[in-house]
Design an enzyme around this catalytic site. Structure first.
Site, PDB file in Angstrom:
ATOM      1  CB  ALA A 286      -0.957  -0.008   1.182  1.00  0.00           C
ATOM      2  CG  LEU A 287       4.580   0.485  -1.803  1.00  0.00           C
ATOM      3  CD1 LEU A 287       5.645   0.274  -2.866  1.00  0.00           C
ATOM      4  CD2 LEU A 287       5.181   0.293  -0.409  1.00  0.00           C
ATOM      5  CG  HIS A 288       2.245   6.317   1.821  1.00  0.00           C
ATOM      6  ND1 HIS A 288       3.404   6.880   2.309  1.00  0.00           N
ATOM      7  CD2 HIS A 288       1.768   5.527   2.813  1.00  0.00           C
ATOM      8  CE1 HIS A 288       3.607   6.470   3.543  1.00  0.00           C
ATOM      9  NE2 HIS A 288       2.635   5.625   3.873  1.00  0.00           N
ATOM     10  CB  ALA A 289       4.719  10.349  -1.313  1.00  0.00           C
ATOM     11  N   GLY A 290       5.650   8.420   1.178  1.00  0.00           N
ATOM     12  CA  GLY A 290       6.580   8.207   2.293  1.00  0.00           C
ATOM     13  C   GLY A 290       7.476   6.995   2.029  1.00  0.00           C
ATOM     14  CG  HIS A 291       5.794   3.045   1.818  1.00  0.00           C
ATOM     15  ND1 HIS A 291       4.447   3.243   1.738  1.00  0.00           N
ATOM     16  CD2 HIS A 291       6.004   2.333   2.955  1.00  0.00           C
ATOM     17  CE1 HIS A 291       3.854   2.677   2.775  1.00  0.00           C
ATOM     18  NE2 HIS A 291       4.771   2.119   3.530  1.00  0.00           N
TER      19      HIS A 291
ATOM     20  CE  LYS B 185       2.081   7.708  10.632  1.00  0.00           C
ATOM     21  NZ  LYS B 185       1.781   6.311  10.427  1.00  0.00           N
ATOM     22  CG  ASP B 186       5.587   3.065  11.884  1.00  0.00           C
ATOM     23  OD1 ASP B 186       4.536   2.987  12.527  1.00  0.00           O
ATOM     24  OD2 ASP B 186       5.621   3.024  10.643  1.00  0.00           O
TER      25      ASP B 186
ATOM     26  CB  SER C  77      -0.807   2.084   4.405  1.00  0.00           C
ATOM     27  OG  SER C  77       0.525   2.151   3.947  1.00  0.00           O
TER      28      SER C  77
HETATM   29  O1  PAF Z   1       6.593  -0.405   9.164  1.00  0.00           O
HETATM   30  C1  PAF Z   1       6.116  -1.387   8.550  1.00  0.00           C
HETATM   31  O2  PAF Z   1       5.531  -1.270   7.473  1.00  0.00           O
HETATM   32  C2  PAF Z   1       6.260  -2.774   9.163  1.00  0.00           C
HETATM   33  O3  PAF Z   1       6.132  -2.732  10.542  1.00  0.00           O
HETATM   34  C3  PAF Z   1       7.550  -3.483   8.741  1.00  0.00           C
HETATM   35  C4  PAF Z   1       8.785  -2.762   9.246  1.00  0.00           C
HETATM   36  C5  PAF Z   1       7.611  -3.605   7.234  1.00  0.00           C
HETATM   37  C6  PAF Z   1       7.569  -4.898   9.338  1.00  0.00           C
HETATM   38  O4  PAF Z   1       6.501  -5.653   8.904  1.00  0.00           O
END
Ligand code: PAF
Length: 288
Positions: A41-46, A157-158, A194
């Site tokens: 579910a990729l966005h600009a952050g990824h 973000k995390d 996401s």
């Molecule tokens: O941040 C995420 O998307 C997930 O926690 C990760 C690091 C891909 C592990 O599943």
């Protein structure tokens, strides 16, 4: 199985053996490798993490795996967006390889190991999602050992997740450099996620104010306000926006996530929030 070079504009490895074979080819050519672990579910952050990886190494692998072990039974594992074809379109011309294993490749029959990081995993998210970081640490340690990259990029973000991973990599002597990428925000400052797709129009509007409250509370604490006073007031403001529940809004040591017993910041600090609006739980953080 072998590398799938037909489905998308970039190749996809679905097995650890294929991932390792592709990386071995690059290594033979003297190239350095970066890994960007994602759940899709990729966005600009990824995509900014992929750009970050490519600014430092020759090849970028993006893993796409919705990791079941980091979801509690009541959480959104089944509903979590799965958009592999659209993700591949976004990665074309940016990443060199997608690693998208099936659950049985990552957790075959008989799988029995859990990587559990104490201390930094325990407060905040750890209190509200007690099994979450063990799931993250387990899957990330597997991904790192599968790919053996030179660097791995994770979003700030995390923030707590990033600190858990740093601790785990240091403790287990995993030979990889962990790099944090800055949070990307929408025009109103909402941290990209996401899970933002779950928000209704009204919820989306309120969600855009979360970062404003966070910034103002951080400024108060930096200006000398007592942490519990400032964060209590911040949490009240979040609820007043229409959030149903504030799991936490707190100022913590940026690396250990320990609290400040004196109520004042005495080391590099981060303000972190988790709050629920409708069925969506949002998290955000920033430096103090
Ligand atoms: O941040 C995420 O998307 C997930 O926690 C990760 C690091 C891909 C592990 O599943």
């Amino acid at each position: 199985m072998s590398l799938d070079t037909q489905s998308y504009a970039l190749p996809v490895a679905r097995t650890v053996a294929d991932l390792r074979a592709a990386i071995a080819g690059w290594r033979k050519a003297g190239q350095k490798v970066g890994l960007v672990p994602t759940m899709g579910a990729l966005h600009a952050g990824h995509l900014s993490l992929v750009d970050l990886a490519k600014s430092k190494v020759d090849r970028a692998v993006v893993s796409i795996f919705v990791n079941p072990t980091q979801f509690a039974p009541h959480e959104d594992l089944d509903a979590y967006p799965r958009t592999e074809a659209a993700d591949a379109v976004k990665l074309a011309g940016k990443a060199d390889l997608i690693f998208a294993p099936a659950a049985a490749e990552m957790y075959p029959h008989g799988f029995s190991t859990t990587v559990s990081v104490s201390g930094v995993s325990q407060p905040l998210e750890g209190k509200f999602r007690p099994t979450h970081f063990a799931g993250v640490a387990t899957v990330v340690s597997k991904l790192l050992l599968q790919a053996m990259p030179d660097i791995a990029c994770f979003g700030e973000k995390d923030w707590q997740q990033l600190q858990v991973i740093r601790r785990m990599v240091a403790d287990l002597d995993i030979p990889v450099e962990i790099i944090g990428g800055p949070i990307l925000r929408e025009a109103d400052g909402l941290a990209m996620s996401s899970r933002n797709v779950y928000l209704s129009e009204t919820e989306r509007k309120a969600a855009g104010q979360l970062n404003v409250i966070l910034r103002e509370t951080a400024a108060k604490v930096a200006g000398g306000a007592i942490i519990p006073d400032a964060t209590r007031e911040g949490a009240d403001r979040v609820r007043a926006l229409g959030f149903d529940h504030v799991d936490y809004l707190d100022v913590r040591d940026a690396a250990s996530l320990a609290d400040f017993p004196t109520g004042r910041v005495t080391a590099p600090a981060r303000i972190l929030v988790a709050a629920k609006i409708g069925r969506t739980r949002l998290i955000d953080n920033m430096p103090v």
